[in-house]
Design an enzyme around this catalytic site. Sequence first.
Site, PDB file in Angstrom:
ATOM      1  N   HIS A 199     -37.625  11.216  -3.255  1.00  0.00           N
ATOM      2  CA  HIS A 199     -39.032  10.890  -3.445  1.00  0.00           C
ATOM      3  C   HIS A 199     -39.242  10.231  -4.810  1.00  0.00           C
ATOM      4  CE1 HIS A 199     -39.719  13.733  -0.161  1.00  0.00           C
ATOM      5  NE2 HIS A 199     -40.994  13.389  -0.144  1.00  0.00           N
ATOM      6  N   GLU A 204     -46.336   3.233 -26.577  1.00  0.00           N
ATOM      7  CA  GLU A 204     -45.135   2.773 -25.882  1.00  0.00           C
ATOM      8  C   GLU A 204     -43.905   2.772 -26.777  1.00  0.00           C
ATOM      9  OE1 GLU A 204     -45.991  -0.876 -23.857  1.00  0.00           O
ATOM     10  OE2 GLU A 204     -47.254   0.135 -22.365  1.00  0.00           O
ATOM     11  N   ASN A 207     -31.383  13.841  -8.140  1.00  0.00           N
ATOM     12  CA  ASN A 207     -32.566  14.254  -7.386  1.00  0.00           C
ATOM     13  C   ASN A 207     -32.839  15.750  -7.478  1.00  0.00           C
ATOM     14  OD1 ASN A 207     -34.730  14.035  -5.486  1.00  0.00           O
ATOM     15  ND2 ASN A 207     -33.329  14.656  -3.862  1.00  0.00           N
ATOM     16  N   GLU A 213     -39.580  -1.020 -20.407  1.00  0.00           N
ATOM     17  CA  GLU A 213     -40.123  -2.368 -20.223  1.00  0.00           C
ATOM     18  C   GLU A 213     -39.050  -3.423 -20.482  1.00  0.00           C
ATOM     19  OE1 GLU A 213     -44.895  -2.025 -21.154  1.00  0.00           O
ATOM     20  OE2 GLU A 213     -43.541  -2.495 -22.818  1.00  0.00           O
ATOM     21  N   ASP A 239     -44.760  -4.436 -17.378  1.00  0.00           N
ATOM     22  CA  ASP A 239     -45.703  -4.210 -18.474  1.00  0.00           C
ATOM     23  C   ASP A 239     -46.569  -3.010 -18.116  1.00  0.00           C
ATOM     24  OD1 ASP A 239     -47.340  -4.342 -20.651  1.00  0.00           O
ATOM     25  OD2 ASP A 239     -48.120  -6.357 -20.257  1.00  0.00           O
ATOM     26  N   PHE A 240     -46.255  -1.853 -18.681  1.00  0.00           N
ATOM     27  CA  PHE A 240     -46.970  -0.621 -18.352  1.00  0.00           C
ATOM     28  C   PHE A 240     -48.221  -0.469 -19.220  1.00  0.00           C
ATOM     29  CE2 PHE A 240     -42.400   0.271 -17.606  1.00  0.00           C
ATOM     30  CZ  PHE A 240     -42.452   0.419 -16.230  1.00  0.00           C
ATOM     31  N   ASP A 300     -41.213   1.305 -24.264  1.00  0.00           N
ATOM     32  CA  ASP A 300     -40.742  -0.046 -24.631  1.00  0.00           C
ATOM     33  C   ASP A 300     -39.344  -0.313 -24.082  1.00  0.00           C
ATOM     34  OD1 ASP A 300     -42.994  -0.909 -25.986  1.00  0.00           O
ATOM     35  OD2 ASP A 300     -42.295  -0.188 -27.940  1.00  0.00           O
TER      36      ASP A 300
END
Length: 355
Positions: free
Chosen positions: A188, A349, A219, A329, A335-336, A326
């Site tokens: 999940h 970030e 997991n 990314e 780009d969060f 960062d």
Amino acid sequence: MAKKRKSKRGSAKIISTIIMIILVVGAVLWFFGGKPYVELGAEGVSLVQTEEPLAKTIADILKGEEQPQSQLVSESESAPKAASAPKAASAADQGYEENDPLFLGNPTDALTDIAFDSNYLMVKPQYTLSYNAQTFCPNWVAWHLANQDMGEADRSDDFRPDLELPEAWYAIKKADYQYNKYGFDRGHVCPSADRTATKTDNSMTFLMTNMVPQSPDNNRIIWMHFENFERELVNAGNELYIIAGPYGSGGTSSKGTFEEIPVTLKSGQTVHMNVPAYTWKVLLAIPEGEDDLSRLDSATTIAINVPNKMGMQKTGDWEQFLCSIDEIEGLTGYDFFELLPDEIEDKLEAFVYTR
């Protein structure tokens, strides 16, 4: 002496009859229940099928529910070794309501447009995702987590294809993971235990568009422990904005290292589901309340990037995989939380959480 021979023949006949009964019963169970095996998952031991029951397949054919060959993805269109999710137009980020998974931004500017087959936006009441029809996995899944999302609903365990995918795309089934051969869990992304307010909410987490091939040690140990920690944060009075997904190709299970899982369709064609090298997650936590942007001075961020392989828990738990947003990314190109004010976004970030 004659009686003894008769007794031996009688015993042999009884044994043969018992064996025949076992074979018949086993065949019937397989026909109606599918090939089973016991799987130890994050929520405990469960009996799952490695194949759809033959009875279900026959029923689907009779009802005309088998995917027509014109809808199947050709082998030439199968997954590349690594996921790619090019950004669409920036108009995709027009803002969302508070507590919406994308309230703070759409990481890849995904669009619900079939032309964006490697960055296809799917919005569900329980979570939002960017699906990649080339890797047959999500690029990312985003969800908001608060106390009201967790209740008494049981784990549904109804793994199934996502019928909201465009008709022209092949929808991965639970049996396509071929656990006995490749050894990866149906992992999940948005956890089952994060959606237990209603049976419907929990069931929606078992759509295969919310899954990635995940090594059992990832997991069931590292990933599960971090999920538990997220819920501890919520129980302590926080609400979370969470985004998670896979990165790269080449995961290791007890069966070996694989970059992909080939899936042979009934037409004879083969598609290839990507096996990620890492699974990552980023979250922003703020004290629970209204007007989320007004409480950013109390926000914290956490990011982890976990190798998708066996044995890494021997050197520690999820804390060993902490990094900055960062860094995620930089790996993914996403780009969060881009709708945050730049000064706040840059600070949050760059932060590396310590427990």
